[in-house]
Write an enzyme that holds these catalytic residues in place. Structure first.
Site, PDB file in Angstrom:
ATOM      1  N   ASP A  81       1.178  -1.157  -0.217  1.00 41.68           N
ATOM      2  CA  ASP A  81      -0.348  -0.019   0.148  1.00 41.68           C
ATOM      3  C   ASP A  81       0.844   1.128   0.134  1.00 41.68           C
ATOM      4  O   ASP A  81       2.240   1.620   0.805  1.00 41.68           O
ATOM      5  CB  ASP A  81      -0.658  -0.117   1.124  1.00 41.68           C
ATOM      6  N   GLU A 118      -0.044  -1.505   5.530  1.00 34.25           N
ATOM      7  CA  GLU A 118       0.650  -0.859   6.442  1.00 34.25           C
ATOM      8  C   GLU A 118       0.833   0.846   6.840  1.00 34.25           C
ATOM      9  O   GLU A 118       1.277   1.119   8.092  1.00 34.25           O
ATOM     10  CB  GLU A 118       2.028  -0.785   6.254  1.00 34.25           C
TER      11      GLU A 118
END
Length: 226
Positions: free
Chosen positions: A146, A206
């Site tokens: 991400d 994350e």
């Protein structure tokens, strides 16, 4: 048959010696993945490939230096395929928040690991896991796919300028994922993972410490042990 170990080599090196022995008219037989001959041989053993030739009854040993091995690894990690994977990942706008396009990113990574012949490639929710090598010890390569939200959609159009790759995630950390995958594959192909494994752990969520990435894996491990 006398055997000499050549560390860090791989199948192309073995093929070279097989061709050399055939060129000399020496018959070869395969047995347990080893090519044997009463005066010469070539095969795979331990961490690499060994090869030896006898000339006038004096053995000539072929070795691969650390510098040569490092050169081979550097060449592998300069492959266009690694850059191509990074560019394909950058083109997926996996922004977090809110958590866009996780499935597309995970599927791309899953397919690449399968194409490169990793072991036990699998999905655990949004996480992609795999391994390579043999042995009881495991070194984990872990990273996230991400990225923080972009200021412009142009950031999802990767471009190369000189020696630099630009695009959202080119630094944090889609290039890192490609490097992990290709480094592990190179280590395997050079025969360096006979007494240990590399585990690949690729996760989402994350950037916001969300529940779909490492936290999810930790919860699953806790449930399994409980």
């Amino acid at each position: 048959m006398t055997r000499c170990r050549l560390l860090g080599s791989n199948l192309p090196e073995a093929r070279f010696w097989i061709k050399q022995l055939y060129a000399e008219g020496r018959p070869l037989t395969w047995r347990d993945s080893v090519v044997t001959h009463k005066r010469s041989g070539c095969g795979i053993i331990g961490a690499g490939i060994f090869a030896i030739r006898n000339e006038r009854n004096h053995p000539k040993v072929v070795t691969l230096t650390t510098e040569q091995l490092l050169s081979r690894l550097r060449e592998r990690l300069s492959e266009p395929a690694m850059l191509d994977l990074t560019k394909r990942l950058i083109a997926i706008p996996s922004e977090n928040p809110p958590g866009n396009h996780y499935e597309e990113c995970a599927r791309t990574l899953f397919d690449e690991l399968g194409r490169l012949g990793f072991d036990d490639v699998r999905r655990e929710g949004g996480c992609v896991l795999a391994s390579v090598g043999t042995g009881l010890r495991t070194l984990y390569f872990s990273g996230h796919y991400d990225v923080v939200p972009a200021q412009s959609l142009d950031q999802f159009h990767p471009r190369v300028e000189g020696a630099n790759l630009f695009g959202r995630g080119s630094s944090d950390m889609k290039s890192g994922l490609a490097a992990m995958i290709y480094a592990a594959a190179a280590a395997r192909d050079e025969g360096l993972l006979k007494t240990g494994r590399i585990g690949i752990v690729l996760v989402p969520d994350e950037e916001t410490a969300g529940p779909l990435g490492s936290r999810d894996l930790d919860a699953q491990a806790g449930n399994a042990s409980g």
